[in-house]
Design a protein around this motif. Structure first.
Motif, PDB file in Angstrom:
ATOM      1  N   PHE A  29      50.768 -72.453  36.730  1.00 60.68           N
ATOM      2  CA  PHE A  29      51.914 -73.085  36.620  1.00 60.68           C
ATOM      3  C   PHE A  29      53.145 -72.338  36.714  1.00 60.68           C
ATOM      4  CE2 PHE A  29      48.771 -75.403  34.144  1.00 60.68           C
ATOM      5  CZ  PHE A  29      48.774 -76.581  34.852  1.00 60.68           C
ATOM      6  N   ALA A  30      53.051 -71.079  36.425  1.00 61.27           N
ATOM      7  CA  ALA A  30      54.275 -70.219  36.547  1.00 61.27           C
ATOM      8  C   ALA A  30      54.312 -69.452  38.011  1.00 61.27           C
ATOM      9  CB  ALA A  30      54.334 -69.369  35.625  1.00 61.27           C
ATOM     10  N   ARG A  57      61.686 -72.520  36.238  1.00 61.46           N
ATOM     11  CA  ARG A  57      61.135 -71.754  35.061  1.00 61.46           C
ATOM     12  C   ARG A  57      60.755 -73.111  34.260  1.00 61.46           C
ATOM     13  NH1 ARG A  57      65.671 -67.299  33.481  1.00 61.46           N
ATOM     14  NH2 ARG A  57      65.861 -66.296  35.781  1.00 61.46           N
ATOM     15  N   ASN A  96      51.041 -79.593  40.463  1.00 63.68           N
ATOM     16  CA  ASN A  96      51.911 -78.673  41.333  1.00 63.68           C
ATOM     17  C   ASN A  96      52.211 -79.426  42.517  1.00 63.68           C
ATOM     18  OD1 ASN A  96      52.206 -76.367  39.980  1.00 63.68           O
ATOM     19  ND2 ASN A  96      50.324 -75.727  40.397  1.00 63.68           N
ATOM     20  N   GLY A 147      57.286 -74.570  35.288  1.00 65.06           N
ATOM     21  CA  GLY A 147      56.260 -73.699  34.857  1.00 65.06           C
ATOM     22  C   GLY A 147      55.885 -74.198  33.140  1.00 65.06           C
TER      23      GLY A 147
END
Length: 394
Positions: free
Chosen positions: A63-64, A20, A163, A23
């Motif tokens: 991103f999440a 989390r 990432n 993200g």
């Protein structure tokens, strides 16, 4: 009624705290980089520095949930750009915004379906081009390329860098179907009695609904679930329980003639190759010894090995492989002592490995598992399961 209301409650999330935070930090970094880069690029070209609001939704995906099919590069760039083009067209031809905006969103979804670039923020971009005000309307089709396409492109590159820097592959690579070890049209051994690709395809067609997970990831999840079910049924049989411990090994500098004598003396098919500290450097098998390009592929096994060990008169000695290091494969698969035997099944059945070295935390050789060891373990597990069922029935 209670069950129906329970459907409105949020489902539990499997993401860890670290995932989390990754993200959140990624969205922050990506949007900051996109804003600064687009402001600089727009300023150098004499354009207004704009960071469109729907890009925040794109950041959530990139991103999440970067593994989502909706978050891949073509999805964000194509989806956002084509949605903006559709929105501008609707705003140009339909004067009433309350009609143009819903139609733009609907047509944008249809266009994204057609171009295989479905991206949820595209619907927001289609509405923005219609309801964004005089500045957006005045920009016309140019709005679709700057800032929409420009923002999307920069954010995608930011996601690519972030990432991968945090060891999360992006773009999400689709897994290629494993090749049969014998290069034939047969199904993989683990597919013959278990889940087959056509079974998953049939289930997806029956479901007839877009899932936010790729087919390859879904198949991998099902296979992992089958592996957990196997472990539950057969108990905790680890590699340490079934491996051979008195292992005959060689060094990379061992002569091929000596390695072949060891294979023949102990009636085995492969030898682990270890360095001076006992760490596994590779595996060499009788098949590896037959892959020398100087050998005649039509010679018999005895003749080919004699040529390999003693040398062909017509080939210079310098070109002939003489050491184990010259013929062993460049990579070797190893497993830890506490690895469950279920994880050996795809290695030996689908990938065709005949022997797998077992190592400790320092990669030092602890044992070796052959296909016969795995068969014995599966048989033992089957007997244990049957005995447990009989005890429960009694």
């Amino acid at each position: 009624m209670r069950d129906w209301l329970r459907a409105f409650l949020p489902a539990p999330m499997n993401a860890s705290l670290a995932e989390r935070l990754r993200g959140c930090c990624g969205a922050l970094a990506g949007l900051v980089v996109t804003g600064l880069a687009c402001t600089w690029l727009a300023g150098s070209a004499g354009l207004p520095p704009v960071l469109i609001a729907p890009l925040g939704a794109s950041a959530v995906l990139l991103f999440a949930v970067p593994a989502s099919p909706l978050a891949q590069p073509w999805s964000i760039i194509g989806g956002n750009t084509v949605s903006a083009l559709v929105g501008v067209t609707c705003a140009h031809w339909i004067a009433e915004p309350l009609l143009a905006a819903p139609l733009a969103a609907a047509l944008a979804i249809g266009a994204m379906f057609t171009l295989r670039c479905l991206h949820p923020p595209g619907g927001a971009i289609a509405l923005t081009t219609v309801l964004g005000g005089p500045a957006v309307t005045a920009a016309g089709y140019h709005f679709a390329f700057s800032p929409v396409a420009l923002n999307s492109l920069v954010l995608m590159f930011a996601a690519l860098a972030y990432n991968n820097a945090t060891r999360r592959a992006y773009p999400h690579r689709q897994q290629a179907a494993p090749r049969h070890p014998h290069q034939t049209a047969d199904l993989q051994p683990t597919e013959r009695l278990g889940l087959q690709a056509r079974d998953l395809d049939a289930a997806l067609r029956q479901h007839d609904e877009i899932l936010d997970v790729s087919r390859e990831d879904l198949e991998n999840l099902v296979q992992q679930a089958e592996m957990h079910a196997y472990r539950r049924r057969f108990g905790e049989i680890t590699c340490a329980d079934i491996m051979s411990r008195d292992v005959v090994a060689v060094r990379p500098g061992t002569p091929l003639a000596q390695a072949w004598r060891l294979l023949r003396r102990h009636d085995i098919r492969a030898l682990p190759v270890v360095d001076a500290d006992g760490r596994v450097a590779g595996m060499v098998s009788d098949a590896d010894m037959m892959k020398s390009p100087e050998l005649n592929p039509y010679d018999g096994l005895r003749t080919r090995l004699r040529h390999l060990i003693h040398g062909l008169p017509r080939v210079r000695a310098a070109r002939q492989p003489k050491l184990v290091a010259q013929v062993m494969p460049p990579a070797v698969r190893v497993v830890a002592e506490d690895t469950h035997v279920a994880q050996l099944v795809p290695l030996m059945a689908d990938q065709g490995l005949r022997h797998v070295p077992v190592v400790d935390a320092q990669r030092r050789l602890r044992g070796i598992i052959a296909q016969s060891d795995l068969i014995a373990a599966l048989y033992r597990g089957s007997l244990m399961e049957r005995e447990e069922e009989n005890n429960q029935a009694a």
